[in-house]
Structure formats: structure tokens, C-alpha cells
Scaffold this motif. Structure first.
Motif, PDB file in Angstrom:
ATOM      1  N   ARG A  69      -7.159   5.154  -6.061  1.00 12.54           N
ATOM      2  CA  ARG A  69      -6.486   5.343  -4.764  1.00 12.54           C
ATOM      3  C   ARG A  69      -6.993   4.356  -3.722  1.00 12.54           C
ATOM      4  O   ARG A  69      -6.220   3.885  -2.895  1.00 12.54           O
ATOM      5  CB  ARG A  69      -6.674   6.784  -4.289  1.00 12.54           C
ATOM      6  N   LEU A  71       0.038  -3.820 -14.227  1.00 13.07           N
ATOM      7  CA  LEU A  71      -0.859  -2.716 -13.861  1.00 13.07           C
ATOM      8  C   LEU A  71      -1.487  -2.065 -15.096  1.00 13.07           C
ATOM      9  O   LEU A  71      -2.528  -1.428 -15.001  1.00 13.07           O
ATOM     10  CB  LEU A  71      -0.116  -1.659 -13.045  1.00 13.07           C
ATOM     11  N   SER A  72      -0.811  -2.226 -16.255  1.00 15.06           N
ATOM     12  CA  SER A  72      -1.440  -1.651 -17.453  1.00 15.06           C
ATOM     13  C   SER A  72      -2.232  -2.699 -18.241  1.00 15.06           C
ATOM     14  O   SER A  72      -2.569  -2.480 -19.394  1.00 15.06           O
ATOM     15  CB  SER A  72      -0.413  -0.938 -18.332  1.00 15.06           C
ATOM     16  N   GLY A  73      -2.498  -3.824 -17.587  1.00 17.81           N
ATOM     17  CA  GLY A  73      -3.449  -4.778 -18.151  1.00 17.81           C
ATOM     18  C   GLY A  73      -2.829  -5.920 -18.927  1.00 17.81           C
ATOM     19  O   GLY A  73      -3.543  -6.732 -19.506  1.00 17.81           O
ATOM     20  N   THR A 127      -9.072   7.588 -13.132  1.00 16.17           N
ATOM     21  CA  THR A 127      -8.095   6.577 -13.566  1.00 16.17           C
ATOM     22  C   THR A 127      -8.201   6.290 -15.069  1.00 16.17           C
ATOM     23  O   THR A 127      -7.216   5.924 -15.694  1.00 16.17           O
ATOM     24  CB  THR A 127      -8.279   5.259 -12.789  1.00 16.17           C
ATOM     25  N   ARG A 130      -0.517   4.637 -13.013  1.00 14.70           N
ATOM     26  CA  ARG A 130      -1.234   3.637 -13.817  1.00 14.70           C
ATOM     27  C   ARG A 130      -2.726   3.723 -13.494  1.00 14.70           C
ATOM     28  O   ARG A 130      -3.096   4.366 -12.505  1.00 14.70           O
ATOM     29  CB  ARG A 130      -0.707   2.227 -13.493  1.00 14.70           C
ATOM     30  N   PRO A 131      -3.575   3.049 -14.262  1.00  7.39           N
ATOM     31  CA  PRO A 131      -5.012   3.162 -13.943  1.00  7.39           C
ATOM     32  C   PRO A 131      -5.400   2.423 -12.656  1.00  7.39           C
ATOM     33  O   PRO A 131      -6.187   1.482 -12.659  1.00  7.39           O
ATOM     34  CB  PRO A 131      -5.711   2.567 -15.166  1.00  7.39           C
ATOM     35  N   GLU A 167      -2.071  14.831  -1.181  1.00  4.98           N
ATOM     36  CA  GLU A 167      -1.299  15.258  -2.354  1.00  4.98           C
ATOM     37  C   GLU A 167      -0.045  14.393  -2.442  1.00  4.98           C
ATOM     38  O   GLU A 167       0.719  14.313  -1.486  1.00  4.98           O
ATOM     39  CB  GLU A 167      -0.964  16.741  -2.244  1.00  4.98           C
ATOM     40  N   ILE A 168       0.126  13.744  -3.572  1.00  7.76           N
ATOM     41  CA  ILE A 168       1.242  12.795  -3.742  1.00  7.76           C
ATOM     42  C   ILE A 168       2.473  13.558  -4.247  1.00  7.76           C
ATOM     43  O   ILE A 168       2.388  14.270  -5.217  1.00  7.76           O
ATOM     44  CB  ILE A 168       0.875  11.680  -4.746  1.00  7.76           C
ATOM     45  N   MET A 191      -7.312  -4.901 -10.034  1.00  5.97           N
ATOM     46  CA  MET A 191      -6.167  -4.140  -9.538  1.00  5.97           C
ATOM     47  C   MET A 191      -5.962  -4.331  -8.031  1.00  5.97           C
ATOM     48  O   MET A 191      -4.840  -4.438  -7.572  1.00  5.97           O
ATOM     49  CB  MET A 191      -6.378  -2.638  -9.813  1.00  5.97           C
ATOM     50  N   LYS A 238      -4.278  -7.519  -7.382  1.00  5.02           N
ATOM     51  CA  LYS A 238      -2.873  -7.438  -7.801  1.00  5.02           C
ATOM     52  C   LYS A 238      -2.046  -6.724  -6.740  1.00  5.02           C
ATOM     53  O   LYS A 238      -0.923  -7.130  -6.428  1.00  5.02           O
ATOM     54  CB  LYS A 238      -2.764  -6.671  -9.122  1.00  5.02           C
ATOM     55  N   LEU A 290      -1.135  14.016 -13.732  1.00  5.59           N
ATOM     56  CA  LEU A 290      -1.084  12.632 -13.240  1.00  5.59           C
ATOM     57  C   LEU A 290      -2.197  12.337 -12.226  1.00  5.59           C
ATOM     58  O   LEU A 290      -2.372  11.191 -11.819  1.00  5.59           O
ATOM     59  CB  LEU A 290       0.264  12.373 -12.568  1.00  5.59           C
ATOM     60  N   GLY A 291      -2.879  13.373 -11.807  1.00  6.30           N
ATOM     61  CA  GLY A 291      -3.925  13.182 -10.791  1.00  6.30           C
ATOM     62  C   GLY A 291      -3.365  13.061  -9.390  1.00  6.30           C
ATOM     63  O   GLY A 291      -4.068  12.680  -8.459  1.00  6.30           O
ATOM     64  N   PHE A 292      -2.070  13.365  -9.216  1.00  7.69           N
ATOM     65  CA  PHE A 292      -1.456  13.289  -7.880  1.00  7.69           C
ATOM     66  C   PHE A 292      -1.951  14.423  -6.991  1.00  7.69           C
ATOM     67  O   PHE A 292      -2.009  14.284  -5.777  1.00  7.69           O
ATOM     68  CB  PHE A 292       0.073  13.357  -7.978  1.00  7.69           C
ATOM     69  N   ILE A 293      -2.239  15.566  -7.610  1.00  8.96           N
ATOM     70  CA  ILE A 293      -2.826  16.693  -6.868  1.00  8.96           C
ATOM     71  C   ILE A 293      -3.985  17.255  -7.690  1.00  8.96           C
ATOM     72  O   ILE A 293      -4.032  17.054  -8.905  1.00  8.96           O
ATOM     73  CB  ILE A 293      -1.790  17.819  -6.564  1.00  8.96           C
ATOM     74  N   GLN A 294      -4.880  17.917  -7.004  1.00  4.98           N
ATOM     75  CA  GLN A 294      -6.056  18.491  -7.674  1.00  4.98           C
ATOM     76  C   GLN A 294      -5.860  19.992  -7.845  1.00  4.98           C
ATOM     77  O   GLN A 294      -5.314  20.642  -6.956  1.00  4.98           O
ATOM     78  CB  GLN A 294      -7.315  18.276  -6.824  1.00  4.98           C
ATOM     79  N   PHE A 326      -1.168   5.841 -21.145  1.00  4.28           N
ATOM     80  CA  PHE A 326      -0.439   6.936 -20.545  1.00  4.28           C
ATOM     81  C   PHE A 326       0.896   6.408 -20.024  1.00  4.28           C
ATOM     82  O   PHE A 326       0.961   5.343 -19.423  1.00  4.28           O
ATOM     83  CB  PHE A 326      -1.330   7.369 -19.373  1.00  4.28           C
ATOM     84  N   ARG A 362      -5.679   7.686 -17.381  1.00  5.13           N
ATOM     85  CA  ARG A 362      -4.313   7.158 -17.390  1.00  5.13           C
ATOM     86  C   ARG A 362      -4.223   5.785 -18.058  1.00  5.13           C
ATOM     87  O   ARG A 362      -3.264   5.059 -17.862  1.00  5.13           O
ATOM     88  CB  ARG A 362      -3.775   7.080 -15.953  1.00  5.13           C
ATOM     89  N   LYS A 363      -5.227   5.443 -18.867  1.00  9.55           N
ATOM     90  CA  LYS A 363      -5.239   4.115 -19.505  1.00  9.55           C
ATOM     91  C   LYS A 363      -4.128   3.973 -20.539  1.00  9.55           C
ATOM     92  O   LYS A 363      -3.463   2.963 -20.612  1.00  9.55           O
ATOM     93  CB  LYS A 363      -6.614   3.866 -20.144  1.00  9.55           C
TER      94      LYS A 363
END
Lengths: 264, 237
Positions: free
Chosen positions: A97, B99-101, B68, A93-94, A263-264, A1, A4, B48-52, B74, B71-72
Motif C-alpha cells: 500500500r 506488476l506481476s514481475g 503482499t 498484485r504484490p 478499506e478498499i 514496484m 513502476k 485480497l487484503g483489501f479489508i482486514q 494470484f 498475492r505473488k
């Protein structure tokens, strides 16, 4: 990744037409000024070997220009991604960060170093046209100077995580300028002429912060010593490349830590 | 599939999400409803893991949403999906595929398939800066369904669309639903939700005030809109 994201970053930058335009203008300017490389310079009534001096000056001017350019490019890396949805594209996506943030930084660094390398290559070409010699040491010096580009990119990216973009760029340029004044001053005061004329000034000890401050100027001085094939004298016992590498590592760790918490 | 356990999220003094717990099962079409500012998007951002979360846990397939790995399989469509303006729809989808492989020929085939699904064939090579909101939303859905995700997260997918755009997106979602995806929909278009969802949770002021199947919620001949208004106004009093 990670790879990429580096590739996406480079592709996004080189798809912009102004990138090629800027490169073409820079190369053309160097060729237009090629006459300066072989001009007849007289200082204090003595003829000066122009090719070596002028090419070294051009080399350093290119590095300075690139440092300013990357600070302007880097200030937008994270904010542009936030505004145009790229950050959501990657992080939904996986993608880790650290892969995203380091990928963006590395992509920008590789591209800007490549840009600078091409300009330095042009200097070599001009020297070759004048002397039929290929001074490849310029390329080694160019690679050394690219470390300074990385420092500025990482610094601007870090600051842009909590400061407005333009302030981040200015702050990084400020760090650069302070280093240049401090270390440049040291170089002047420790020059042969001044140590002879005013030994008291030359002997004055340096404040500790000046010894540990990011050695951007000294990295360029080191690159110059490689071109010039002369001895390099730095400040303190730490080599400027080690100094800058340590600062880069620290700034990268801080960037990753802050971006991880962001925070996104 | 999705488990939120006693999740609280604070932004300074503001409690955007307050001790929320619910579960979304496999193959379920789950809708999270609520007025603006209820905390729906905050929940999506945590998924989405954008915030905790400030406290509690958010799990997807037993994996914390911040990882991550969660989100495999997802897909995610944002409210007013943003596409970098310098990319065409095709380039954007190829990036998502990468990005998703997916890579090479497989990526191309998969991108062609999803472009067909969202009826964007022939327009995918245009720059996204020229797309309408509806077209961007469709490309967003195409990106989300790349590589056959198990979970699809839709955050107000028809927000800002005209009636025809809404119908298009609804048709795409209905087609996806029949393929056995788990869908998490965040919306305040109640008529849309009523037509499509299995389970509904109503949120207000950061809390879940009601969660049940659509049939149980509207069991007494009430429309979803009436039920929603009742719960939210009761809470506000």
C-alpha cells in the motif's frame, strides 16, 4: 514496484492532450508578455530596473499558479483510482500500500515540478534573449519551490482520504492562504520602511503558531532571495525548508497510516 | 492453499461475516454460494487484503492475506471488472504483467498468450471505454491468468453478462480448470456452479450453513438449486 507506479502515474497524466495544451498556452503567454521584461517602469519618478523585478514576479506567479493546479490534480488521485478500478489493479498484485500511495504522490510531484521547471526555464530563456546571460540561479530557486508543490500534493491527498475531493483541495489552499497572509504580513511589517516609520508595530512579537505554521510563503521568499542574491531573513530559528520538510514528512506518515487502514 | 479460521468481520454494528472457517485445498474448484448480502464479497475482499478481519485469520499458502507475498501467484477477477477507460486492453494487461514481475519481451509473449486464451485477439488494442461488459470480463480473466497463477479468485465473473457471454466465460474457466489451478468462485448462478465445481460452501447471513463436495450435497437426486433454497430458507426461518 514504487518506481513502476511513479512511471504509470506520469504516463497516465502526459497521455492527456490537455496537458500539452496547457503547457503550450503557458509558454506562449510568457513569450507574449516578454515585452514586460524590458519595459520602462517609473516609480516615484525613479526608473526601476525592470528585468530583474518583472522576472521575479513572473517566477512567483508561475509557482502560485502551479500550487493551485496541483491542488486540483491531487484531489482526484485516490478517488479516480477507486472509481476506474486502478486501485484494484495495483493492490490485487504484490504491491504494498505504501508503494501505491507514495508512487502516486511522487509521480504527480515529479510531473508538476517538471511542468513548473519548463515554465521557469522559459523565463531564463527570455532573460537570455534580453541580456545574453543565463541566470541559472532561477533553476535552483525552481527546485526549492517544488517542495511547496509536494506539500500541497500530500496535504490534498491526505485530506481526500476522509473528506470530499473539492473540500480537500480548498482546505489545502486555505492552509496556503493563511500562511501567505501570516508570513507575508510579517515580511511587510519587518520591512525597512515600516521599521523606520512605525517601530512599535515592527517590534510586536509573533504568536507561536505563526512561528511553527507551514512556511510555504517563506520557502518562496527564500527562493526569491536566491534569485535576487540577497540575504534571507526567516521567522524564528528554523529554516523554512526544514519547517516544510518536517510538515511533509508528518503528512506523508499520516497519509500512509490512514491509507494502510483504509478499506478498499 | 486457503484457510479461513474463525473469521469475523464487522462494519460498525453489522456482522458481515460471522465466525467463518473453511479450507480450500490445492487444485480444488471451490464455490462460495449465498444470496445477496450473505458476506461472500466480504470474504473475497479479505482474501485480497483489501479489508482486514475483525477477528480470526485469513491465510493463503500459510501467509496472512494482508501480506503482499500472499498475492505473488494470484489472479483476481472482480464482479464487473473495471479497466481504466484511458487504457486499451493491451496496455492494461501489460501493466498487470509488469506488476506481476514480467518485463520486456516476456511480458509481450505472455500477454499475447492470455489474449488468445480469452479470445480477444484483434480487439486488445482498442480503448477499454469501448468494450462491452463481456469483453471487460474477458480482459479481467486474461489479467488474472497472467504469469500462470496458482490461485484464481473469481467474484461473480458472469454477473451482468448475456447468455453468450456467460457461455464464453464458462468455457474459459473450464479450460483453466483442466490446467490444474485452484479456483475460488463466488457466485449465485447455481446452474454454472453445479456444472463446474468440486466443493461448495453455502453462506447465509454471514455464516457458512453447509460445506461439502458437490456429489455429497446433491447425493439424493436434488439439484443444487433445491439444496440451496432449502438451506437458506431453513436458516431464514
Amino acid at each position: 514496484m514504487f518506481i513502476k507506479i511513479i512511471l504509470f502515474t506520469i504516463i497516465d497524466q502526459i497521455r492527456v492532450k490537455s496537458f500539452y495544451l496547457l503547457l503550450a498556452i503557458s509558454i506562449s503567454l510568457l513569450f507574449v508578455m516578454r515585452g514586460c521584461f524590458s519595459a520602462d517602469y517609473v516609480i516615484n519618478g525613479q526608473h526601476v530596473e525592470s528585468l530583474g523585478h518583472v522576472s521575479r514576479i513572473f517566477f512567483q506567479v508561475i509557482v502560485m499558479g502551479m500550487l493551485l493546479m496541483v491542488s486540483m490534480i491531487s484531489m482526484k488521485i485516490f478517488s479516480r483510482d477507486q472509481n476506474d478500478g486502478s486501485v484494484h489493479m495495483f493492490l490485487s498484485r504484490p504491491v504494498k500500500r505504501w508503494e501505491y500511495s507514495l508512487g502516486r504522490i511522487a509521480g504527480t510531484w515529479i510531473l508538476s515540478s517538471g511542468f513548473m521547471f519548463i515554465l521557469h526555464l522559459t523565463i531564463i530563456l527570455i532573460i537570455w534573449l534580453h541580456t545574453n546571460e543565463m541566470p541559472v540561479r532561477y533553476l535552483g530557486a525552481s527546485i526549492i519551490c517544488s517542495v511547496n508543490l509536494l506539500f500541497i500534493i500530500v496535504a490534498v491527498c491526505l485530506f481526500s482520504l476522509f473528506l470530499p475531493d473539492f473540500v480537500s483541495a480548498m482546505l489545502s489552499i486555505g492552509i496556503l492562504c493563511i500562511g501567505f497572509v501570516s508570513d507575508g504580513g510579517y515580511k511587510v511589517f519587518s520591512s525597512e520602511i515600516l521599521t523606520t516609520l512605525a517601530p512599535s508595530i515592527a517590534d510586536s512579537s509573533l504568536a507561536p503558531w505563526r512561528v511553527f505554521y507551514p512556511k510555504l510563503f517563506m520557502v518562496q521568499a527564500y527562493a526569491d532571495s536566491i534569485i535576487n542574491q540577497s540575504n534571507f531573513m526567516g521567522i524564528g530559528s528554523i529554516h523554512p525548508l526544514v519547517n516544510i520538510s518536517m510538515f511533509i514528512a508528518l503528512l506523508i506518515m499520516l497519509t500512509l497510516f490512514i491509507f494502510y487502514k483504509k478499506e478498499i | 492453499m486457503i484457510i479461513l479460521d474463525n473469521v469475523t468481520k464487522k462494519f460498525g454494528a453489522l456482522k458481515a461475516v460471522d465466525q467463518v472457517s473453511f479450507q480450500v485445498n490445492n487444485d480444488e474448484f471451490f464455490a462460495l454460494l449465498g444470496p445477496n448480502g450473505a458476506g461472500k464479497t466480504t470474504i473475497i475482499r479479505m482474501l485480497l487484503g483489501f479489508i482486514q478481519p475483525t477477528s480470526g485469520s485469513v491465510l493463503i499458502n500459510g501467509i496472512p492475506a494482508s501480506q503482499t507475498k500472499a498475492r505473488k501467484k494470484f489472479g483476481y477477477v472482480a464482479e464487473q471488472h473495471m479497466i481504466p477507460p484511458y487504457l486499451s486492453g493491451l496496455e492494461y494487461l501489460l501493466r498487470h504483467a509488469s506488476l506481476s514481475g514480467l518485463s520486456g519481451k516476456n511480458a509481450r509473449i505472455e500477454v499475447e498468450r492470455v489474449v488468445e486464451v480469452v479470445s480477444m485477439s484483434g480487439k486488445e488494442k482498442d480503448k477499454s471505454s469501448g468494450y462491452s461488459k463481456g469483453m471487460k470480463q474477458r480482459i479481467g480473466i486474461a489479467a488474472a491468468i497472467l504469469n500462470n497463477p496458482e490461485l484464481l479468485m473469481l467474484d461473480e465473473p458472469v454477473s451482468g453478462l448475456d447468455p453468450l457471454g456467460i457461455m464464453d466465460v464458462r468455457n474459459v474457466i473450464n479450460d483453466l480448470r483442466s490446467s490444474g489451478l485452484t479456483i475460488f468462485l463466488n457466485s449465485h448462478l447455481l446452474s454454472e456452479v453445479e456444472k463446474t465445481c468440486d466443493t461448495i460452501a453455502i453462506m447465509n447471513k454471514g455464516r457458512i450453513v453447509k460445506k461439502d463436495s458437490i456429489n455429497s450435497i446433491c447425493a439424493h437426486g436434488e439439484t443444487l438449486e433445491e439444496v440451496f433454497v432449502n438451506y437458506v430458507t431453513k436458516e431464514n426461518k
